[in-house]
Scaffold this motif. Structure first.
Motif, PDB file in Angstrom:
ATOM      1  N   LEU A  54      68.726  88.302   4.778  1.00 35.37           N
ATOM      2  CA  LEU A  54      68.298  86.918   4.994  1.00 35.37           C
ATOM      3  C   LEU A  54      68.809  86.386   6.332  1.00 35.37           C
ATOM      4  N   GLY A  55      70.015  86.789   6.698  1.00 35.73           N
ATOM      5  CA  GLY A  55      70.580  86.363   7.975  1.00 35.73           C
ATOM      6  C   GLY A  55      69.809  86.908   9.161  1.00 35.73           C
ATOM      7  N   ILE A  56      69.314  88.142   9.026  1.00 36.67           N
ATOM      8  CA  ILE A  56      68.522  88.746  10.101  1.00 36.67           C
ATOM      9  C   ILE A  56      67.272  87.910  10.364  1.00 36.67           C
ATOM     10  N   HIS A  57      66.610  87.511   9.293  1.00 38.00           N
ATOM     11  CA  HIS A  57      65.378  86.731   9.464  1.00 38.00           C
ATOM     12  C   HIS A  57      65.663  85.327   9.989  1.00 38.00           C
ATOM     13  N   THR A  58      66.759  84.747   9.576  1.00 39.44           N
ATOM     14  CA  THR A  58      67.120  83.422  10.089  1.00 39.44           C
ATOM     15  C   THR A  58      67.476  83.504  11.564  1.00 39.44           C
ATOM     16  N   TYR A  59      68.238  84.518  11.941  1.00 36.68           N
ATOM     17  CA  TYR A  59      68.583  84.699  13.345  1.00 36.68           C
ATOM     18  C   TYR A  59      67.324  84.972  14.171  1.00 36.68           C
ATOM     19  N   PHE A  60      66.403  85.767  13.622  1.00 35.72           N
ATOM     20  CA  PHE A  60      65.168  86.058  14.345  1.00 35.72           C
ATOM     21  C   PHE A  60      64.359  84.784  14.557  1.00 35.72           C
ATOM     22  N   PHE A  61      64.375  83.889  13.565  1.00 39.70           N
ATOM     23  CA  PHE A  61      63.702  82.599  13.717  1.00 39.70           C
ATOM     24  C   PHE A  61      64.321  81.800  14.866  1.00 39.70           C
ATOM     25  N   LEU A  62      65.647  81.747  14.908  1.00 39.94           N
ATOM     26  CA  LEU A  62      66.325  81.027  15.990  1.00 39.94           C
ATOM     27  C   LEU A  62      66.058  81.684  17.344  1.00 39.94           C
ATOM     28  N   PHE A  63      66.028  83.011  17.364  1.00 38.85           N
ATOM     29  CA  PHE A  63      65.757  83.727  18.610  1.00 38.85           C
ATOM     30  C   PHE A  63      64.334  83.471  19.091  1.00 38.85           C
ATOM     31  N   MET A  64      63.369  83.435  18.189  1.00 40.58           N
ATOM     32  CA  MET A  64      61.980  83.259  18.599  1.00 40.58           C
ATOM     33  C   MET A  64      61.738  81.883  19.209  1.00 40.58           C
ATOM     34  N   ILE A  65      62.515  80.888  18.810  1.00 38.55           N
ATOM     35  CA  ILE A  65      62.401  79.576  19.464  1.00 38.55           C
ATOM     36  C   ILE A  65      62.828  79.701  20.929  1.00 38.55           C
ATOM     37  N   SER A  66      63.948  80.375  21.180  1.00 32.87           N
ATOM     38  CA  SER A  66      64.375  80.554  22.571  1.00 32.87           C
ATOM     39  C   SER A  66      63.397  81.448  23.328  1.00 32.87           C
ATOM     40  N   PHE A  67      62.809  82.419  22.654  1.00 31.76           N
ATOM     41  CA  PHE A  67      61.823  83.285  23.293  1.00 31.76           C
ATOM     42  C   PHE A  67      60.573  82.486  23.665  1.00 31.76           C
ATOM     43  N   GLY A  68      60.177  81.553  22.812  1.00 31.74           N
ATOM     44  CA  GLY A  68      59.046  80.677  23.123  1.00 31.74           C
ATOM     45  C   GLY A  68      59.341  79.766  24.301  1.00 31.74           C
ATOM     46  N   LEU A  69      60.577  79.274  24.365  1.00 34.86           N
ATOM     47  CA  LEU A  69      60.969  78.443  25.505  1.00 34.86           C
ATOM     48  C   LEU A  69      60.916  79.237  26.807  1.00 34.86           C
ATOM     49  N   THR A  70      61.361  80.473  26.760  1.00 32.86           N
ATOM     50  CA  THR A  70      61.327  81.281  27.985  1.00 32.86           C
ATOM     51  C   THR A  70      59.899  81.668  28.352  1.00 32.86           C
ATOM     52  N   ALA A  71      59.023  81.815  27.363  1.00 32.75           N
ATOM     53  CA  ALA A  71      57.614  82.069  27.680  1.00 32.75           C
ATOM     54  C   ALA A  71      57.009  80.850  28.386  1.00 32.75           C
ATOM     55  N   ALA A  72      57.377  79.656  27.931  1.00 28.95           N
ATOM     56  CA  ALA A  72      56.910  78.441  28.608  1.00 28.95           C
ATOM     57  C   ALA A  72      57.479  78.353  30.019  1.00 28.95           C
ATOM     58  N   LEU A  73      58.736  78.741  30.175  1.00 29.82           N
ATOM     59  CA  LEU A  73      59.330  78.753  31.515  1.00 29.82           C
ATOM     60  C   LEU A  73      58.634  79.756  32.426  1.00 29.82           C
ATOM     61  N   GLN A  74      58.222  80.878  31.871  1.00 31.62           N
ATOM     62  CA  GLN A  74      57.510  81.865  32.672  1.00 31.62           C
ATOM     63  C   GLN A  74      56.197  81.287  33.177  1.00 31.62           C
ATOM     64  N   ILE A  75      55.530  80.493  32.363  1.00 30.20           N
ATOM     65  CA  ILE A  75      54.298  79.839  32.792  1.00 30.20           C
ATOM     66  C   ILE A  75      54.586  78.852  33.920  1.00 30.20           C
ATOM     67  N   ILE A  76      55.695  78.123  33.793  1.00 29.48           N
ATOM     68  CA  ILE A  76      56.067  77.165  34.845  1.00 29.48           C
ATOM     69  C   ILE A  76      56.399  77.894  36.141  1.00 29.48           C
ATOM     70  N   PHE A  77      57.137  79.008  36.050  1.00 28.44           N
ATOM     71  CA  PHE A  77      57.453  79.784  37.253  1.00 28.44           C
ATOM     72  C   PHE A  77      56.166  80.270  37.918  1.00 28.44           C
TER      73      PHE A  77
END
Length: 157
Positions: A54-77
């Motif tokens: 369960l912790g793996i999936h919760t951590y993956f959820f938290l990681f995917m939010i940061s991954f989405g933010l970096t994808a948005a930053l890549q678009i800005i770059f």
């Protein structure tokens, strides 16, 4: 066909896969880490294994939010470079780093401040809840390095 400097991208299935495969592999790495964690914990009790799963999936959820933010930053770059405002790319990078740092702080405050209470309220088995909190509190400390790695990945890709 899109051409920028030495980079040329064709909008075909092959061209789209050339862009999508690195993103899919970055997401796959988190799952591989989860499988390794699960295999290493297989010698422990069922509660520990359930909490880690369960912790793996919760951590993956938290990681995917940061991954989405970096994808948005890549678009800005990319937009800054496309508009010929290369001088603003560094400012966007610093702003993105600050944004990811605040997201990391919010995640850590949530995990360490409210995590135990939220998990014990959601999960009925206290042993599973405790082992999930242990997993998240241990793995959560390394999330800043994951955020930094994703930020640099979005900058250089």
């Amino acid at each position: 066909m899109f051409k920028f400097g030495n980079l040329s991208i064709q909008f075909t299935h092959k061209g789209i896969l050339k862009l999508a495969v690195p993103l899919m592999l970055a997401s796959l790495i988190e799952h591989v880490i989860g499988l390794v964690d699960t295999s290493l914990l297989s010698g422990l009790s069922d509660e520990e294994l359930g909490g880690a799963g369960l912790g793996i999936h919760t951590y993956f959820f938290l990681f995917m939010i940061s991954f989405g933010l970096t994808a948005a930053l890549q678009i800005i770059f990319s937009r800054r470079i496309g508009e010929k405002h290369e001088d603003l790319v560094g400012k966007s990078f610093i702003n993105g780093a600050i944004l990811l740092f605040f997201y990391y702080l919010i995640s850590i405050v949530f995990v360490y401040g409210f995590g135990q209470d939220v998990l014990s309220g959601v999960i009925s088995n206290p042993a599973v809840s405790d082992s999930m909190y242990d997993y998240l509190s241990t793995r959560g400390l390394g999330m800043i390095f994951t955020c930094i790695s994703a930020l640099y990945g979005s900058f250089y890709i």
